[in-house]
Design a protein around this motif. Structure first.
Motif, PDB file in Angstrom:
ATOM      1  N   ARG A 123       0.828  -0.989  -0.093  1.00  0.00           N
ATOM      2  CA  ARG A 123      -0.068  -0.069  -0.047  1.00  0.00           C
ATOM      3  C   ARG A 123       0.718   1.323  -0.181  1.00  0.00           C
ATOM      4  N   CYS A 124       1.961   1.281   0.950  1.00  0.00           N
ATOM      5  CA  CYS A 124       2.894   2.441   0.842  1.00  0.00           C
ATOM      6  C   CYS A 124       3.560   2.783  -0.532  1.00  0.00           C
ATOM      7  N   ARG A 125       3.971   1.443  -1.025  1.00  0.00           N
ATOM      8  CA  ARG A 125       4.581   1.512  -2.468  1.00  0.00           C
ATOM      9  C   ARG A 125       3.646   2.211  -3.647  1.00  0.00           C
ATOM     10  N   ASP A 126       2.264   1.924  -3.388  1.00  0.00           N
ATOM     11  CA  ASP A 126       1.479   2.316  -4.363  1.00  0.00           C
ATOM     12  C   ASP A 126       1.261   3.846  -4.088  1.00  0.00           C
ATOM     13  N   PRO A 132       9.962   8.093  -8.214  1.00  0.00           N
ATOM     14  CA  PRO A 132      10.445   7.121  -7.066  1.00  0.00           C
ATOM     15  C   PRO A 132       9.743   5.692  -7.086  1.00  0.00           C
ATOM     16  N   LYS A 133       8.603   5.599  -7.257  1.00  0.00           N
ATOM     17  CA  LYS A 133       7.868   4.250  -7.355  1.00  0.00           C
ATOM     18  C   LYS A 133       8.337   3.305  -8.491  1.00  0.00           C
ATOM     19  N   ALA A 134       8.638   3.955  -9.605  1.00  0.00           N
ATOM     20  CA  ALA A 134       9.133   3.037 -10.706  1.00  0.00           C
ATOM     21  C   ALA A 134      10.822   2.898 -10.458  1.00  0.00           C
ATOM     22  N   THR A 159      21.633   7.749 -14.395  1.00  0.00           N
ATOM     23  CA  THR A 159      22.024   6.835 -13.112  1.00  0.00           C
ATOM     24  C   THR A 159      21.952   7.599 -11.747  1.00  0.00           C
ATOM     25  N   ASN A 160      22.338   8.823 -11.730  1.00  0.00           N
ATOM     26  CA  ASN A 160      22.047   9.652 -10.497  1.00  0.00           C
ATOM     27  C   ASN A 160      20.718  10.133 -10.110  1.00  0.00           C
ATOM     28  N   THR A 161      19.768  10.342 -11.338  1.00  0.00           N
ATOM     29  CA  THR A 161      18.455  10.613 -10.929  1.00  0.00           C
ATOM     30  C   THR A 161      17.544   9.483 -10.661  1.00  0.00           C
ATOM     31  N   PHE A 162      18.120   8.295 -11.063  1.00  0.00           N
ATOM     32  CA  PHE A 162      17.631   6.939 -10.545  1.00  0.00           C
ATOM     33  C   PHE A 162      17.847   6.758  -9.168  1.00  0.00           C
ATOM     34  N   LEU A 163      19.207   7.094  -8.932  1.00  0.00           N
ATOM     35  CA  LEU A 163      19.722   6.616  -7.398  1.00  0.00           C
ATOM     36  C   LEU A 163      18.799   7.777  -6.453  1.00  0.00           C
ATOM     37  N   GLN A 164      18.693   9.055  -6.955  1.00  0.00           N
ATOM     38  CA  GLN A 164      18.129  10.088  -6.077  1.00  0.00           C
ATOM     39  C   GLN A 164      16.529   9.629  -5.896  1.00  0.00           C
ATOM     40  N   ASN A 165      15.973   8.989  -7.172  1.00  0.00           N
ATOM     41  CA  ASN A 165      14.582   8.666  -6.921  1.00  0.00           C
ATOM     42  C   ASN A 165      14.475   7.291  -5.859  1.00  0.00           C
ATOM     43  N   ILE A 166      15.404   6.632  -6.033  1.00  0.00           N
ATOM     44  CA  ILE A 166      15.352   5.422  -4.999  1.00  0.00           C
ATOM     45  C   ILE A 166      15.516   5.803  -3.562  1.00  0.00           C
ATOM     46  N   THR A 167      16.379   6.859  -3.296  1.00  0.00           N
ATOM     47  CA  THR A 167      16.628   7.489  -1.996  1.00  0.00           C
ATOM     48  C   THR A 167      15.232   8.167  -1.487  1.00  0.00           C
ATOM     49  N   ALA A 169      12.156   7.372  -2.675  1.00  0.00           N
ATOM     50  CA  ALA A 169      11.206   6.518  -2.350  1.00  0.00           C
ATOM     51  C   ALA A 169      11.366   5.694  -0.902  1.00  0.00           C
ATOM     52  N   ARG A 170      12.796   5.482  -0.600  1.00  0.00           N
ATOM     53  CA  ARG A 170      12.942   4.790   0.582  1.00  0.00           C
ATOM     54  C   ARG A 170      12.455   5.583   1.665  1.00  0.00           C
ATOM     55  N   THR A 171      12.703   6.791   1.648  1.00  0.00           N
ATOM     56  CA  THR A 171      12.469   7.801   2.684  1.00  0.00           C
ATOM     57  C   THR A 171      10.971   7.884   3.165  1.00  0.00           C
ATOM     58  N   LEU A 172      10.430   7.849   1.645  1.00  0.00           N
ATOM     59  CA  LEU A 172       8.856   8.108   1.770  1.00  0.00           C
ATOM     60  C   LEU A 172       7.910   6.600   2.494  1.00  0.00           C
ATOM     61  N   LEU A 173       8.607   5.473   1.829  1.00  0.00           N
ATOM     62  CA  LEU A 173       8.323   4.255   2.364  1.00  0.00           C
ATOM     63  C   LEU A 173       8.370   4.211   3.693  1.00  0.00           C
ATOM     64  N   ALA A 174       9.581   4.435   4.431  1.00  0.00           N
ATOM     65  CA  ALA A 174       9.845   4.364   5.678  1.00  0.00           C
ATOM     66  C   ALA A 174       8.811   5.305   6.523  1.00  0.00           C
ATOM     67  N   GLU A 175       8.848   6.333   6.058  1.00  0.00           N
ATOM     68  CA  GLU A 175       7.779   7.297   6.873  1.00  0.00           C
ATOM     69  C   GLU A 175       6.199   6.523   6.822  1.00  0.00           C
ATOM     70  N   CYS A 176       5.828   5.912   5.729  1.00  0.00           N
ATOM     71  CA  CYS A 176       4.601   5.795   5.493  1.00  0.00           C
ATOM     72  C   CYS A 176       4.362   4.452   6.340  1.00  0.00           C
TER      73      CYS A 176
END
Lengths: 189, 77
Positions: A123-126, A132-134, A159-167, A169-176
């Motif tokens: 649910r948090c991923r959605d 960031p989700k992608a 690549t840097n944009t990809f890594l920034q998006n994962i970071t 995503a992980r922050t938002l996921l942890a908060e959720c």
């Protein structure tokens, strides 16, 4: 043999059963990674752990139990710690001695996969923003097969944009997840 | 945490690792560019990421486990 003893898979692993090794891995990875904590500043613990696990697979046919539980896991811990020391030396980093005493092995009972946790994470991923989700989906779905620049290219990202998006995503996921009462930091406890 | 360190940590969280010519798993290049504090952050973040992966997977396996199993199965065929 106690059903919680990870050595219940040893005979099958020694016979070359990769599925048995997968079951063993599902319980062994976490304590082995924890056992590498004191080497984190001098060794890439992910690389050390993967190499140690490959060596465990190779030496398993020669692993003779000593009557105590988790014999293969204890052997894996010794291999991983010795590898951490030797690879740190090879990279001219100051290694800590592995020492004679192995850290206490804390192995959880056979995992009961928690569907409610999985559902909460999904649910948090959605709820994540599109990019960031992608990015995190690509990382999670790939399970370590491809380097990041290939994953980024598939998504049309640098690549840097990809890594920034994962970071992100992980922050938002942890908060959720925290809001849902799930704290991944408990993993570190 | 600064942006450069964030990127290095995020890169090295990946379970993708190359093999050296001897067939041994290599350190991630980004690891070498991190200072000691950054490497501790990497260790903690990797543990958290693998916990997330295990929680999501029906087989309870993380990306680390999958990376190892791919090599095990490839060596058996």
């Amino acid at each position: 043999m106690n059903v919680d003893d990870t050595d219940q898979e040893l005979a099958a692993i020694a016979a070359g059963d990769a599925d048995a090794f997968a079951r063993w891995l599902s319980r062994a990875e976490r304590p082995l990674r924890r056992g590498l904590a004191r080497f984190a500043a001098v060794a890439d613990t992910e690389a050390v752990l993967q190499e140690a696990l490959l060596r465990v697979w190779q030496v398993a046919p020669r692993c003779v139990g000593d009557g105590r539980p988790h014999g293969l896991l204890r052997l894996g811990m010794r291999i991983a710690q010795n590898l951490a020391v030797s690879t740190a030396r090879r990279h001219r980093l100051q290694p800590m001695a592995a020492g004679d005493e192995l850290p206490e092995l804390s192995v959880e009972p056979i995992a009961m996969h928690d569907d409610s946790v999985r559902l909460a994470i999904s649910r948090c991923r959605d709820k994540l923003p599109t990019q960031p989700k992608a990015a995190i989906a690509a990382r999670l779905d790939d399970v370590g097969l491809r380097p990041d620049h290939e994953l980024a290219q598939r998504l049309g990202m640098r690549t840097n944009t990809f890594l920034q998006n994962i970071t992100r995503a992980r922050t938002l996921l942890a908060e959720c997840l925290r809001r849902a009462g799930i704290d991944l930091d408990l993993e570190l406890a | 945490m600064n942006a450069d360190r964030d990127l290095l940590v995020e890169a090295a969280i990946s379970a993708h690792r190359r093999l050296d010519p001897a067939g041994e798993v290599q350190f991630h290049p980004a690891f070498h560019d991190l200072d000691a504090a950054g490497r501790e952050v990497l260790y903690a973040a990797t543990r958290q990421q693998r916990a997330l992966e295990r929680a999501l997977a029906r087989d309870g396996l993380s990306a680390t486990a999958h990376a190892v199993l791919r090599r095990v199965r490839a060596s058996s065929t």
